[in-house]
Design an enzyme around this catalytic site. Structure first.
Site, short mmCIF file in Angstrom:
data_model
loop_
_atom_site.label_atom_id
_atom_site.label_comp_id
_atom_site.label_asym_id
_atom_site.label_seq_id
_atom_site.Cartn_x
_atom_site.Cartn_y
_atom_site.Cartn_z
CD1 TRP A 99 10.49 3.87 41.68
CD2 TRP A 99 9.03 4.87 43.05
NE1 TRP A 99 10.99 5.10 42.03
CE2 TRP A 99 10.13 5.73 42.86
CE3 TRP A 99 7.99 5.28 43.89
CZ2 TRP A 99 10.21 6.99 43.47
CZ3 TRP A 99 8.08 6.53 44.49
CH2 TRP A 99 9.18 7.37 44.27
NE ARG A 139 3.99 1.57 35.01
CZ ARG A 139 2.95 2.31 34.65
NH1 ARG A 139 2.71 2.53 33.38
NH2 ARG A 139 2.13 2.81 35.54
CG ASN A 158 0.72 -0.10 39.94
OD1 ASN A 158 1.40 -0.90 40.55
ND2 ASN A 158 0.77 0.04 38.63
N GLY A 159 -0.37 2.63 43.27
CA GLY A 159 -1.04 3.79 43.86
C GLY A 159 -0.82 3.84 45.36
CB CYS A 205 4.13 -0.22 40.99
SG CYS A 205 4.60 0.53 42.53
CE LYS A 258 16.96 13.80 30.78
NZ LYS A 258 15.68 14.30 30.67
CE LYS A 263 9.73 7.46 30.07
NZ LYS A 263 10.70 8.55 29.80
CD GLU A 304 15.35 17.74 29.83
OE1 GLU A 304 14.81 18.11 30.86
OE2 GLU A 304 15.29 16.56 29.43
CG HIS A 318 23.03 37.30 40.94
ND1 HIS A 318 23.26 38.52 41.52
CD2 HIS A 318 22.79 37.54 39.63
CE1 HIS A 318 23.11 39.47 40.61
NE2 HIS A 318 22.84 38.90 39.45
CD GLU A 343 16.11 12.55 34.61
OE1 GLU A 343 14.92 12.36 34.83
OE2 GLU A 343 16.55 12.76 33.46
#
Ligand code: G6P
Length: 611
Positions: free
Chosen positions: A73, A27, A99-100, A2, A488, A606, A484, A507, A491
């Site tokens: 968020w 964020r 926030n939190g 947030c 990407k 983020k 990675e 496998h 996401e």
């Protein structure tokens, strides 16, 4: 996660807060709200993005010079208008953004319900604001006292701004494990969860530490801790330009940040490599060098993309410095009762410097007596302040939620670290040390060459934009790049993608391969080249589509693959820095073609400040 913005001064607060929230939207962005608190409290809350809140509030009077705003968020309660912040207390005495997570909120809520509080939302924040009001109304005390007493009763994390209607002309900010920065102007203060909303107004900031409480009027700041011990505010200068947080002509922050990588890598090694390219000096680690050189083991901790950079670090450090390395997810490490020795060196990697699980893992390692180093991008964030020493990546602010330039800057730091360690320990010859330093310095130009292929990469993206699944394969240093690349893609385009060590394909994932499956293969000329060629043939014989990242001038893979993307010749230890770039561009273009919100993908944040 947030985002928080607050203002107290002589200017109109609403436009400052809206602009600040837009800057923080990277964020979290499932709902947003603003409270203007001089005079009668005016409260505006809307599900969705900040622009929806702005449109809605335009129908109302938004005058006022003291206010607070929040982008959310969701953690407790779905994203909707009611759960959005700010939350006001039952009797309207307090307004809070937070926030939190308040971990003991359920117990506190029960107790407040027992004394007659009725809750409108499902949030832990409404519990906190009512707890503060309850304490305030019960005793003969000031708002600031009530806030401190309430905070001493909560378990969890918070960065918050609160106003009390009975004590106007004041905002209170507090922090525990969730950052708060205060911008110092002339007869005005700005409050934010990171510096981005502040830099266009002032370069003078005060970072709150854990347990700090700041009481702000438009021309005064009083700083203390929750125990009421007075503290002296430490004003620092921000080293940040406003241009760094704007798109500068690019369609998206992500594209801008991909293109910034040559500059970001350059800034990260500049000043750390000697002028004649024969030595590396990481200033932030100098005083701890004896302990670093004696380390019997290195533990690298990170989350998401930073964990992938850590994996590259493992391969580099083990190969070049011959020190055993383990790479851990912060969230696993903190809870799995790991063995940590006093002669271990722990390296925490984080773009934001605020990831809650990484921070918790750091504290665990510190308690066990290990030396803890940070590799972070955001100057002054929590991780650099919690670690014993560290190295900043100078990538500049990264706004796109999908990390790009932070990854290559992290890998740059880890490369320098591995080289320096290997050379100082005698595991690396002077010749190889210098050759790799020269190669590192050449990387920015080589990335520029990759960036020139953008249009060709876009054409390939068009072919696979409708894929439902994708596989990414790499070996050695390029296995983390495969992970990675897959991250990407999922996401930002919501295509299911998996990264695998190429040989492991046999496998499991090989069962998925058919004529619809794009397989992105890192197939440059390195020590695994022959093996990866066999892996490509295995994919082709099952009719999979192969898109290969190859070394310029390569001919044999051209004949096997459906498409190739050429990258310049590179020494294999440094290949991750080059090969990841076409994968970033591919994901970017695929996401744009699918109409996805590239910079603010659904459900992601983020900076993940909750565990
Ligand atoms: C979130 C971000 C990722 C990032 C990860 C770790 O998931 O969306 O881009 O890699 O957190 O964040 P950090 O700031 O610790 O690198």
């Amino acid at each position: 996660m947030c985002g928080i913005v607050g203002y107290i001064g002589n200017k109109q607060a609403f436009p400052i807060i809206i602009k600040g929230l837009k800057r923080l939207e990277y964020r979290g962005y499932d709902s947003a709200g603003i409270a203007l608190v001089d005079g009668d409290t005016k409260l505006f809350k809307k599900q969705g993005k900040v622009s929806e809140l702005e449109n809605y509030a335009h129908n109302y009077n938004t005058e006022g010079t003291i206010g607070m705003g929040h982008t959310r968020w969701a953690t407790h309660g779905e994203p909707n208008d009611i759960n959005a912040h700010p939350h006001s207390s039952q009797n309207g005495r307090f307004v809070l953004i937070h926030n939190g997570i308040i971990e003991n909120y359920a117990k506190l809520r029960e107790r407040l319900e027992d004394v007659g509080y009725v809750f409108k939302s499902e949030t832990d924040t409404e519990v906190l604001v009512n707890l503060i009001e309850y304490i305030y109304e019960k005793g003969d005390m000031t708002a600031e006292m009530a806030v401190r007493i309430a905070l001493s009763r909560v378990v969890g994390a918070y960065g918050l701004v609160i106003a009390c209607t009975s004590e106007p002309n004041q905002l209170i900010a507090a922090r525990k494990s969730s950052p708060i920065v205060i911008g110092v102007g002339v007869d005005e203060y700005y409050i934010a969860s990171d510096a981005t909303p502040i830099i266009e107004y002032t370069q003078s900031v005060i970072y709150l530490n854990n347990d700090d409480v700041a009481i702000l009027t438009k021309n005064s700041i009083t700083l203390k801790n929750v125990k009421n011990e007075p503290l002296t505010p430490k004003v620092q200068k921000l080293d940040l330009e406003i241009g760094a947080i704007e798109k500068n002509g690019f369609d998206h922050f992500m594209l801008k940040e991909i293109n910034e990588q040559p500059r970001a890598i350059n800034d990260t090694f500049r000043g750390r490599i000697s002028a004649n390219l024969d030595d590396i000096r990481l200033g932030g680690l100098l005083k701890d060098m004896p302990r670093i050189l004696e380390a019997r083991r290195i533990i690298i901790i990170g989350c998401g993309t930073s964990w992938h950079a850590g994996l590259v670090g493992e391969y580099l450090i083990e190969s070049l410095a011959r020190v055993p390395v383990e790479v851990e997810y912060g969230s696993e490490f903190r809870y799995r009762n790991p063995i940590i020795n006093k002669d271990d060196v722990v390296i925490a990697i984080s773009q934001s410097g605020e990831t809650a699980d990484t921070l918790a893992a750091i504290n665990l390692a510190k308690e066990a007596g290990a030396l803890v180093l940070g590799v972070c991008n955001v100057v002054g964030s929590s991780i650099p302040r919690e670690t014993h020493a560290g190295v900043y990546t100078h990538a500049g602010p990264e706004i796109g939620v999908a990390s790009t330039k932070a990854f290559t800057a992290q890998v740059t730091v880890l490369t320098m670290f591995a080289l320096m360690l290997g050379y100082r320990k005698g595991a690396l010859s002077e010749e190889k040390y210098r050759a790799l330093i020269r190669e590192l310095v050449a990387i920015p130009d080589k990335i520029e060459e990759v960036l020139i292929s953008n249009e060709a990469i876009k054409d390939i993206a068009a072919k696979y934009k409708d894929a439902e699944n994708a596989l990414y394969l790499g070996r050695g240093y390029l296995f983390p790049v495969a992970l990675e690349g897959a991250l990407k893609l999922k996401e930002i385009s919501y295509i299911h993608a998996e990264g695998y060590p190429a040989a492991e394909m046999k496998h499991g994932p090989i069962a998925l391969i058919d004529e619809n499956m794009p397989v992105f293969v890192m197939a440059i000329r390195d020590s695994s080249y022959e093996k990866i060629v066999s892996n490509i043939q295995e994919v082709k014989s099952r009719k999979g589509k192969v898109i290969a990242i190859v070394t310029k001038g390569e001919t044999s893979i051209h004949q096997m693959a459906d498409f190739v993307i050429e990258v310049p010749q590179v020494i294999e230890e440094l290949a991750p820095l080059i090969t990841v770039v076409p994968l970033q561009l591919l994901s970017y273009h695929i996401a744009v073609m699918r109409g996805c919100d590239v910079d603010q993908p659904r459900n992601l944040a983020k900076s993940v400040t909750v565990e």
